[in-house]
Design an enzyme around this catalytic site. Structure first.
Site, PDB file in Angstrom:
ATOM      1  N   THR A   1       0.803  -1.222   0.000  1.00  0.00           N
ATOM      2  CA  THR A   1       0.000   0.000   0.000  1.00  0.00           C
ATOM      3  C   THR A   1       0.835   1.270   0.000  1.00  0.00           C
TER       4      THR A   1
ATOM      5  N   SER B   1       3.109   4.569   0.607  1.00  0.00           N
ATOM      6  CA  SER B   1       3.267   5.621   1.615  1.00  0.00           C
ATOM      7  C   SER B   1       2.497   6.862   1.219  1.00  0.00           C
TER       8      SER B   1
ATOM      9  N   ALA C   1      14.961  19.865   2.821  1.00  0.00           N
ATOM     10  CA  ALA C   1      15.968  19.828   1.753  1.00  0.00           C
ATOM     11  C   ALA C   1      16.337  18.387   1.441  1.00  0.00           C
ATOM     12  N   GLY C   2      15.307  17.578   1.135  1.00  0.00           N
ATOM     13  CA  GLY C   2      15.536  16.176   0.760  1.00  0.00           C
ATOM     14  C   GLY C   2      15.276  16.006  -0.736  1.00  0.00           C
ATOM     15  N   TYR C   3      14.970  14.769  -1.107  1.00  0.00           N
ATOM     16  CA  TYR C   3      14.774  14.448  -2.530  1.00  0.00           C
ATOM     17  C   TYR C   3      13.735  15.363  -3.183  1.00  0.00           C
ATOM     18  N   ILE C   4      12.535  15.419  -2.558  1.00  0.00           N
ATOM     19  CA  ILE C   4      11.433  16.139  -3.205  1.00  0.00           C
ATOM     20  C   ILE C   4      11.701  17.640  -3.208  1.00  0.00           C
TER      21      ILE C   4
ATOM     22  N   HIS D   1      12.586   1.553  -7.416  1.00  0.00           N
ATOM     23  CA  HIS D   1      13.311   0.354  -7.895  1.00  0.00           C
ATOM     24  C   HIS D   1      13.452  -0.658  -6.767  1.00  0.00           C
TER      25      HIS D   1
ATOM     26  N   HIS E   1      35.648   5.165 -24.788  1.00  0.00           N
ATOM     27  CA  HIS E   1      36.113   6.552 -24.824  1.00  0.00           C
ATOM     28  C   HIS E   1      35.503   7.252 -26.020  1.00  0.00           C
TER      29      HIS E   1
HETATM   30  P1  FAD Z   1       3.115   3.197  -3.944  1.00  0.00           P
HETATM   31  O1  FAD Z   1       3.758   3.572  -5.222  1.00  0.00           O
HETATM   32  O2  FAD Z   1       2.783   4.306  -2.995  1.00  0.00           O
HETATM   33  O3  FAD Z   1       1.807   2.375  -4.327  1.00  0.00           O
HETATM   34  C1  FAD Z   1       0.878   1.986  -3.384  1.00  0.00           C
HETATM   35  C2  FAD Z   1      -0.473   1.916  -4.041  1.00  0.00           C
HETATM   36  O4  FAD Z   1      -1.376   1.300  -3.142  1.00  0.00           O
HETATM   37  C3  FAD Z   1      -1.081   3.271  -4.367  1.00  0.00           C
HETATM   38  O5  FAD Z   1      -1.434   3.333  -5.721  1.00  0.00           O
HETATM   39  C4  FAD Z   1      -2.303   3.382  -3.459  1.00  0.00           C
HETATM   40  O6  FAD Z   1      -3.390   4.033  -4.090  1.00  0.00           O
HETATM   41  C5  FAD Z   1      -2.630   1.909  -3.249  1.00  0.00           C
HETATM   42  N1  FAD Z   1      -3.350   1.627  -2.014  1.00  0.00           N
HETATM   43  C6  FAD Z   1      -3.054   2.024  -0.745  1.00  0.00           C
HETATM   44  N2  FAD Z   1      -3.924   1.507   0.132  1.00  0.00           N
HETATM   45  C7  FAD Z   1      -4.798   0.757  -0.588  1.00  0.00           C
HETATM   46  C8  FAD Z   1      -5.917  -0.032  -0.253  1.00  0.00           C
HETATM   47  N3  FAD Z   1      -6.310  -0.190   1.017  1.00  0.00           N
HETATM   48  N4  FAD Z   1      -6.588  -0.638  -1.245  1.00  0.00           N
HETATM   49  C9  FAD Z   1      -6.212  -0.500  -2.541  1.00  0.00           C
HETATM   50  N5  FAD Z   1      -5.148   0.227  -2.911  1.00  0.00           N
HETATM   51  C10 FAD Z   1      -4.444   0.844  -1.953  1.00  0.00           C
HETATM   52  N6  FAD Z   1      11.445   6.816  -6.246  1.00  0.00           N
HETATM   53  C11 FAD Z   1      12.441   6.536  -7.102  1.00  0.00           C
HETATM   54  O7  FAD Z   1      13.016   5.442  -7.029  1.00  0.00           O
HETATM   55  N7  FAD Z   1      12.835   7.422  -8.058  1.00  0.00           N
HETATM   56  C12 FAD Z   1      12.257   8.638  -8.187  1.00  0.00           C
HETATM   57  O8  FAD Z   1      12.625   9.427  -9.050  1.00  0.00           O
HETATM   58  C13 FAD Z   1      11.207   8.972  -7.285  1.00  0.00           C
HETATM   59  N8  FAD Z   1      10.592  10.172  -7.377  1.00  0.00           N
HETATM   60  C14 FAD Z   1       9.563  10.457  -6.518  1.00  0.00           C
HETATM   61  C15 FAD Z   1       8.976  11.722  -6.613  1.00  0.00           C
HETATM   62  C16 FAD Z   1       7.949  12.053  -5.768  1.00  0.00           C
HETATM   63  C17 FAD Z   1       7.298  13.416  -5.884  1.00  0.00           C
HETATM   64  C18 FAD Z   1       7.485  11.109  -4.805  1.00  0.00           C
HETATM   65  C19 FAD Z   1       6.340  11.450  -3.890  1.00  0.00           C
HETATM   66  C20 FAD Z   1       8.070   9.860  -4.691  1.00  0.00           C
HETATM   67  C21 FAD Z   1       9.134   9.528  -5.548  1.00  0.00           C
HETATM   68  N9  FAD Z   1       9.786   8.305  -5.468  1.00  0.00           N
HETATM   69  C22 FAD Z   1      10.821   8.017  -6.316  1.00  0.00           C
HETATM   70  C23 FAD Z   1       9.398   7.287  -4.467  1.00  0.00           C
HETATM   71  C24 FAD Z   1       8.497   6.212  -5.127  1.00  0.00           C
HETATM   72  O9  FAD Z   1       7.386   6.833  -5.719  1.00  0.00           O
HETATM   73  C25 FAD Z   1       8.050   5.206  -4.078  1.00  0.00           C
HETATM   74  O10 FAD Z   1       9.168   4.692  -3.393  1.00  0.00           O
HETATM   75  C26 FAD Z   1       7.324   4.041  -4.738  1.00  0.00           C
HETATM   76  O11 FAD Z   1       6.204   4.502  -5.449  1.00  0.00           O
HETATM   77  C27 FAD Z   1       6.894   3.003  -3.680  1.00  0.00           C
HETATM   78  O12 FAD Z   1       6.207   1.969  -4.310  1.00  0.00           O
HETATM   79  P2  FAD Z   1       5.109   1.121  -3.535  1.00  0.00           P
HETATM   80  O13 FAD Z   1       4.553   0.179  -4.539  1.00  0.00           O
HETATM   81  O14 FAD Z   1       5.663   0.596  -2.284  1.00  0.00           O
HETATM   82  O15 FAD Z   1       3.986   2.168  -3.112  1.00  0.00           O
HETATM   83  P1  NAI Z   2      13.370  13.227   2.530  1.00  0.00           P
HETATM   84  O1  NAI Z   2      13.402  12.300   3.669  1.00  0.00           O
HETATM   85  O2  NAI Z   2      14.201  12.961   1.346  1.00  0.00           O
HETATM   86  O3  NAI Z   2      13.748  14.688   3.028  1.00  0.00           O
HETATM   87  C1  NAI Z   2      13.040  15.333   4.034  1.00  0.00           C
HETATM   88  C2  NAI Z   2      13.868  16.498   4.560  1.00  0.00           C
HETATM   89  O4  NAI Z   2      13.050  17.280   5.410  1.00  0.00           O
HETATM   90  C3  NAI Z   2      15.069  16.045   5.376  1.00  0.00           C
HETATM   91  O5  NAI Z   2      16.202  16.769   4.953  1.00  0.00           O
HETATM   92  C4  NAI Z   2      14.665  16.373   6.813  1.00  0.00           C
HETATM   93  O6  NAI Z   2      15.763  16.676   7.639  1.00  0.00           O
HETATM   94  C5  NAI Z   2      13.787  17.595   6.575  1.00  0.00           C
HETATM   95  N1  NAI Z   2      12.812  17.864   7.626  1.00  0.00           N
HETATM   96  C6  NAI Z   2      12.089  16.967   8.341  1.00  0.00           C
HETATM   97  N2  NAI Z   2      11.265  17.620   9.177  1.00  0.00           N
HETATM   98  C7  NAI Z   2      11.459  18.946   8.987  1.00  0.00           C
HETATM   99  C8  NAI Z   2      10.903  20.125   9.532  1.00  0.00           C
HETATM  100  N3  NAI Z   2       9.940  20.077  10.455  1.00  0.00           N
HETATM  101  N4  NAI Z   2      11.336  21.323   9.084  1.00  0.00           N
HETATM  102  C9  NAI Z   2      12.300  21.393   8.129  1.00  0.00           C
HETATM  103  N5  NAI Z   2      12.869  20.312   7.574  1.00  0.00           N
HETATM  104  C10 NAI Z   2      12.449  19.105   7.988  1.00  0.00           C
HETATM  105  O7  NAI Z   2      11.814  13.355   2.162  1.00  0.00           O
HETATM  106  P2  NAI Z   2      11.074  13.946   0.888  1.00  0.00           P
HETATM  107  O8  NAI Z   2      11.946  14.898   0.149  1.00  0.00           O
HETATM  108  O9  NAI Z   2       9.752  14.393   1.371  1.00  0.00           O
HETATM  109  O10 NAI Z   2      10.867  12.669  -0.015  1.00  0.00           O
HETATM  110  C11 NAI Z   2      10.218  11.515   0.523  1.00  0.00           C
HETATM  111  C12 NAI Z   2      10.822  10.276  -0.043  1.00  0.00           C
HETATM  112  O11 NAI Z   2      10.391  10.078  -1.381  1.00  0.00           O
HETATM  113  C13 NAI Z   2      12.350  10.323  -0.148  1.00  0.00           C
HETATM  114  O12 NAI Z   2      12.952   9.987   1.073  1.00  0.00           O
HETATM  115  C14 NAI Z   2      12.610   9.317  -1.199  1.00  0.00           C
HETATM  116  O13 NAI Z   2      12.609   8.051  -0.582  1.00  0.00           O
HETATM  117  C15 NAI Z   2      11.413   9.447  -2.118  1.00  0.00           C
HETATM  118  N6  NAI Z   2      11.765  10.253  -3.293  1.00  0.00           N
HETATM  119  C16 NAI Z   2      12.736   9.809  -4.133  1.00  0.00           C
HETATM  120  C17 NAI Z   2      13.116  10.544  -5.224  1.00  0.00           C
HETATM  121  C18 NAI Z   2      14.199  10.025  -6.101  1.00  0.00           C
HETATM  122  O14 NAI Z   2      14.521   8.847  -5.989  1.00  0.00           O
HETATM  123  N7  NAI Z   2      14.779  10.835  -6.965  1.00  0.00           N
HETATM  124  C19 NAI Z   2      12.489  11.817  -5.545  1.00  0.00           C
HETATM  125  C20 NAI Z   2      11.479  12.202  -4.598  1.00  0.00           C
HETATM  126  C21 NAI Z   2      11.132  11.427  -3.520  1.00  0.00           C
END
Ligand code: FAD
Ligand code: NAI
Length: 468
Positions: A145, A147, A183-186, A324, A447
């Protein structure tokens, strides 16, 4: 008793769930996948990886067209942003890819059940949707499900001016001033998108550094380069609250070390302080499925929860919240259900931040090795000394390889530079195979390519680089 309708029912159709469904079907099981969204693909395809990467790419093209081509002798006329068309492109990509999963389900004979899933008892999944629902009987249930956005206490997301990542992928106008909390990924990826499109961006971070968990030397370099691009950082700063205001919101902050509060006026606020596992409404407490101290479904390291025949994968369990990794979980979990014993190690999952330059990492950081008291050697190589990086005008950043001081085994690799995300796969493979820095250094790299910087950094860790 009658035979259950399915061998496996997977709740959640994200990268964890849909991949587990396909793999289980490939292994000969009868599979259903329950998804509450109208489209498959989960967070990643709908509101995560894919739409954010589409916007990172198109905003990069816009910035290049505006400011980046003169240096190559290319003169452009007026460059205008059509934000609507840029968002349409993103939506089309999402639409195509989510439909692609439907196609894969059909091809693999996975049954898709639309609605919200709940585990009503061992081998019983109830699917609820408007105007009806059904119950699916099965031998195994997989919780996938995912996050949801972690809330900032006292701050209500309205997705118009106070945004989560989902709202920040769909703004109708470029805000004049965007404050990003975290200042994390998002924060760094979406902050970069809106800065490129014209916003002033201030990133407020609680810690005294950006990207916690990343190698500190790389994080400092990233902060330096992003600051040069125009992102403003307020580190060691706590957000006390967000006032929505009649006209504009303002973010009230104070130094973590104590001191005066200050209100930062802005047009939009992006809350990006992490994500939390989604376990609500699944009926876990009633079943006795235990959660850990952070609310994640507890597993035994092989996706088994505390209740037999209930498994869990992806963002909802411990481990890096990356697509992944969820996919690897999906494959491995299906194989465990089929009686196989696949292994994979979260220490070797690469992470990538898709800013420009990109940042990519796999394995140990220098800080981790120091804390473990492990003797290591460091090999660094700057892209400034890589011929291809010079040719394409992308010479910022460097490669850093960490190798065991005694055995020369590669322990970690950290890259800040062009195409770092693609290149890190080579070092992920090196870690999987237990390669030494010498192995990487002696591997022929074509190269002129950016990947030669990996080879040179490996040479530097093992012996000496040639081109430095
Ligand atoms: P999810 O992708 O969250 O899928 C869970 C699914 O379960 C959802 O579709 C939800 O609707 C469904 N669900 C939940 N509860 C129920 C229920 N009770 N019944 C039916 N359905 C339900 N990761 C990367 O590796 N590279 C990236 O570039 C990257 N960029 C990201 C950018 C953003 C803005 C965000 C928010 C995340 C990003 N991530 C990235 C993280 C990545 O999206 C997640 O790690 C990944 O989607 C997790 O996969 P999952 O299948 O565990 O969960
Ligand atoms: P994150 O965990 O990457 O970063 C959150 C940041 O917020 C941290 O630096 C933390 O110290 C800070 N923080 C926490 N509480 C705070 C507060 N009260 N005030 C100010 N700063 C605070 O989380 P983010 O960026 O929300 O992304 C969530 C997850 O989604 C990532 O951890 C990653 O797993 C996934 N993701 C992956 C991407 C990729 O693979 N390129 C892109 C986007 C998301």
């Amino acid at each position: 008793m009658s035979e259950p309708a399915f061998d496996v029912v997977i709740i959640g159709g994200g990268p964890g769930g849909y991949v587990a469904a396909i793999r289980a079907a490939q292994l000969g099981m009868k599979v259903a996948c329950v998804e509450k969204r109208a489209t498959l693909g989960g967070t990643c395809l709908n509101v995560g990886c894919i739409p954010s990467k589409a916007l990172l790419h198109t905003s990069h093209l816009y910035e290049e067209a505006r400011n980046g081509l003169d240096r190559f002798g290319i003169r452009t006329g007026e460059v205008r942003l059509e934000l609507g068309a840029m968002l349409d492109h993103k939506d089309k990509v999402v639409d195509g890819l989510t439909k692609g999963i439907d196609f894969l389900f059909k091809k693999n004979e996975v049954t898709r059940l639309q609605g919200t899933g709940r585990i009503a008892g061992p081998g019983r999944v109830v699917v609820e949707r408007e105007g009806g629902g059904e119950e699916a009987s099965c031998r195994h249930v997989v919780i996938a499900t995912g996050s949801e956005v972690a809330p900032l206490p006292g701050v209500t997301i309205d997705e118009e001016r106070i945004l989560s990542s989902t709202g920040a992928l769909d703004l109708e106008r470029v805000p004049e001033h965007l404050v990003v909390v975290g200042a994390g990924y998002i924060g760094l990826e979406l902050g970069t998108v809106w800065r490129r499109l014209g916003a002033r961006v201030t990133v407020v971070e609680f810690l005294d550094r950006i990207t916690p968990g990343m190698d500190l030397e790389i994080a400092r370099e990233l902060q330096k380069l992003l600051t040069r691009q125009g992102l403003a950082f307020r580190l060691a700063t706590r957000v006390v609250g967000v006032e929505s205001g009649a006209e504009r919101p303002s973010v009230v902050v104070e130094p973590v070390a104590g001191g005066a509060q200050e209100a930062i006026a802005c047009d939009a606020v992006l809350v990006a302080i992490g994500r939390r596992p989604w376990t609500e409404g699944l009926g876990l407490a009633e079943l006795g499925v235990a959660l850990d101290e952070r609310g994640r479904v507890r597993t035994d390291g092989h996706f088994r929860t505390t209740v037999p025949a209930i498994w869990a994968i992806g963002d909802v369990i411990e481990g890096p919240m990356l697509a992944h990794r969820a996919e690897e979980d999906g494959v491995a979990c299906a194989e465990w259900i089929a009686g196989q014993k696949p292994q994979h190690d979260y220490d070797r999952v690469p992470g990538v931040i898709y800013t420009d330059p990109e940042v990519a990492a796999v394995g140990r950081t220098e800080e981790q090795l120091r804390a473990e008291g492990r003797a290591y050697r460091v090999g660094r190589f700057p892209f400034m000394a890589n011929s291809r990086a010079r040719a394409v005008g992308a010479q910022e950043g460097f490669v850093k390889i960490l190798a065991d001081a005694t055995t020369d085994r590669v322990l970690g690799c950290h890259v800040i530079g062009p195409d770092a995300g693609t290149m890190i796969a080579e070092l992920a493979l090196a870690l999987e195979f237990g390669a030494t820095a010498e192995d990487v250094a002696r591997t022929s790299h074509p190269h002129p390519t950016l990947a030669e910087a990996l080879k040179e950094a490996a040479m530097a860790a093992w012996s000496k680089p040639i081109h430095l």
